[in-house]
Motif scaffolding. Structure first.
Motif, PDB file in Angstrom:
ATOM      1  N   PHE A 186       0.906  -1.165  -0.327  1.00 28.84           N
ATOM      2  CA  PHE A 186      -0.147  -0.204  -0.235  1.00 28.84           C
ATOM      3  C   PHE A 186       0.895   1.194   0.244  1.00 28.84           C
ATOM      4  O   PHE A 186       0.454   2.256  -0.324  1.00 28.84           O
ATOM      5  CB  PHE A 186      -1.245  -0.411   1.348  1.00 28.84           C
ATOM      6  CG  PHE A 186      -1.949  -0.936   1.043  1.00 28.84           C
ATOM      7  CD1 PHE A 186      -3.328   0.077   0.807  1.00 28.84           C
ATOM      8  CD2 PHE A 186      -2.595  -2.235   1.197  1.00 28.84           C
ATOM      9  CE1 PHE A 186      -4.285  -0.900  -0.045  1.00 28.84           C
ATOM     10  CE2 PHE A 186      -3.407  -2.395   1.268  1.00 28.84           C
ATOM     11  CZ  PHE A 186      -4.877  -2.313   0.473  1.00 28.84           C
ATOM     12  N   GLY A 234       2.143   6.103  -1.954  1.00 28.81           N
ATOM     13  CA  GLY A 234       1.779   5.069  -1.486  1.00 28.81           C
ATOM     14  C   GLY A 234       0.511   6.282  -0.392  1.00 28.81           C
ATOM     15  O   GLY A 234       0.836   7.478  -0.697  1.00 28.81           O
ATOM     16  N   ARG A 237      -3.389   4.565   4.556  1.00 26.59           N
ATOM     17  CA  ARG A 237      -4.890   3.767   4.146  1.00 26.59           C
ATOM     18  C   ARG A 237      -6.386   4.804   4.872  1.00 26.59           C
ATOM     19  O   ARG A 237      -6.231   5.075   5.791  1.00 26.59           O
ATOM     20  CB  ARG A 237      -4.805   2.372   4.922  1.00 26.59           C
ATOM     21  CG  ARG A 237      -3.396   1.278   4.499  1.00 26.59           C
ATOM     22  CD  ARG A 237      -4.076   0.776   3.522  1.00 26.59           C
ATOM     23  NE  ARG A 237      -4.984   0.153   3.402  1.00 26.59           N
ATOM     24  CZ  ARG A 237      -5.550  -1.698   3.536  1.00 26.59           C
ATOM     25  NH1 ARG A 237      -4.357  -1.853   4.009  1.00 26.59           N
ATOM     26  NH2 ARG A 237      -6.831  -1.884   4.082  1.00 26.59           N
ATOM     27  N   TRP A 241      -8.107   5.503  -0.955  1.00 25.03           N
ATOM     28  CA  TRP A 241      -6.751   5.035  -1.130  1.00 25.03           C
ATOM     29  C   TRP A 241      -7.222   2.741  -1.298  1.00 25.03           C
ATOM     30  O   TRP A 241      -6.783   2.132  -2.050  1.00 25.03           O
ATOM     31  CB  TRP A 241      -5.906   4.584  -0.066  1.00 25.03           C
ATOM     32  CG  TRP A 241      -4.425   4.587  -0.539  1.00 25.03           C
ATOM     33  CD1 TRP A 241      -3.906   2.994  -0.194  1.00 25.03           C
ATOM     34  CD2 TRP A 241      -3.767   4.630  -1.599  1.00 25.03           C
ATOM     35  NE1 TRP A 241      -3.035   3.056  -0.564  1.00 25.03           N
ATOM     36  CE2 TRP A 241      -2.722   3.564  -1.417  1.00 25.03           C
ATOM     37  CE3 TRP A 241      -3.686   5.377  -2.268  1.00 25.03           C
ATOM     38  CZ2 TRP A 241      -1.652   3.966  -2.628  1.00 25.03           C
ATOM     39  CZ3 TRP A 241      -3.104   5.430  -3.240  1.00 25.03           C
ATOM     40  CH2 TRP A 241      -1.818   4.924  -3.294  1.00 25.03           C
ATOM     41  N   ASP A 242      -8.119   2.728  -0.481  1.00 26.37           N
ATOM     42  CA  ASP A 242      -8.273   0.922  -0.923  1.00 26.37           C
ATOM     43  C   ASP A 242      -9.016   0.742  -2.185  1.00 26.37           C
ATOM     44  O   ASP A 242      -9.153  -0.454  -2.749  1.00 26.37           O
ATOM     45  CB  ASP A 242      -9.487   0.630   0.797  1.00 26.37           C
ATOM     46  CG  ASP A 242      -9.118   0.598   1.923  1.00 26.37           C
ATOM     47  OD1 ASP A 242      -7.344   0.487   1.430  1.00 26.37           O
ATOM     48  OD2 ASP A 242     -10.073   0.737   2.303  1.00 26.37           O
ATOM     49  N   CYS A 245      -6.613   0.548  -4.788  1.00 26.83           N
ATOM     50  CA  CYS A 245      -6.230  -0.979  -4.748  1.00 26.83           C
ATOM     51  C   CYS A 245      -7.168  -1.440  -5.245  1.00 26.83           C
ATOM     52  O   CYS A 245      -6.384  -2.467  -6.153  1.00 26.83           O
ATOM     53  CB  CYS A 245      -5.384  -0.552  -3.505  1.00 26.83           C
ATOM     54  SG  CYS A 245      -3.597   0.337  -2.879  1.00 26.83           S
TER      55      CYS A 245
END
Length: 248
Positions: A186, A234, A237, A241-242, A245
């Motif tokens: 991440f 990066g 979290r 951001w989740d 990804c």
């Protein structure tokens, strides 16, 4: 603390901010944020979660919203209109949680928890819901993608996996499963790659611009150790951001 931060949040590139010049500076057209949208966000948020560097909890921000909903909503719409994610909302305060039974002299013996501004979390959720909607409508999610999708979860992923094994056994085939884990994944994804993926998926211009702002000028602060560390890849979290990804 500085050594641990350098490990978990590496700095690999420095020129991302220049890429924002690709967007126009004029006012952007977008579906305005509504009272229903914000109210749903608050209804799904706990009041007592640890706050970010500004010390404002969700309960406090909710009181501000209830006292003047029009002003609150206008702030969110103005930020989306200009494609601007406030810098102060992008500062993360890090709490290091030691892993049980680990040698505390080793950086990997800690689990960093990033505490972000509640204001930023609300705007983050607004952007996330809209990004998720566009990806779903445009059919950009792969059928194998179960994380961060409506109606999908780890349970649906396990069901697909189980059904595949049963089907293979019925056909008297040999099944093989390979699992792998990418260390510090991440926190190592390049921002430019994220923006490239979103552009290829034809995401709306207003979302592209505010996501570019969301990804730029991020910092980790620790006032106890007098640390101000810039991030260039990066992210500590967050919901958005989740989603990155999951879709990329």
């Amino acid at each position: 603390m500085q050594v641990i931060l350098e490990h978990f949040f590496p700095r690999l590139e420095t020129n991302f901010n220049q890429n924002q010049n690709m967007y126009r500076d004029n006012y952007l057209i977008f579906p305005e944020v509504t009272e229903v949208e914000i109210s749903r966000i608050f209804s799904s948020s706990a009041n007592d979660k640890a706050p970010g560097p500004d010390g404002l909890t969700t309960g406090i921000i909710r009181e501000l919203y209830d006292s003047n909903k029009n002003l609150f909503i206008n702030i969110m719409n103005t930020l989306l209109c200009h494609g601007y994610f406030p810098t102060i909302w992008k500062e993360a305060r890090v709490a290091l949680i030691p892993k049980e039974g680990k040698d505390l002299k080793i950086v990997t013996s800690y689990r960093p928890i990033c505490l972000l501004s509640t204001w930023g979390k609300i705007l983050d959720k607004v952007i996330t819901k809209r990004l998720q909607f566009e990806l779903e409508v445009n059919g950009k999610f792969d059928d194998c993608q179960h994380g961060f999708r409506r109606g999908k979860s780890t349970l649906s992923a396990l069901q697909v996996f189980t059904d595949f094994i049963k089907s293979a056994k019925d056909e008297k085939l040999i099944t093989l499963a390979i699992a792998f884990d990418i260390s510090n994944a991440f926190n190592s994804i390049r921002w430019k790659d994220i923006m490239t993926c979103l552009q290829e998926d034809n995401i709306s211009e207003y979302l592209l611009k505010i996501i570019a702002s969301f990804l730029s000028d991020r910092k980790i602060v620790d006032y106890d150790f007098d640390i101000l560390s810039s991030m260039t890849v990066g992210f500590p979290r967050a919901r958005l951001w989740d989603q990155f990804c999951g879709c990329s």
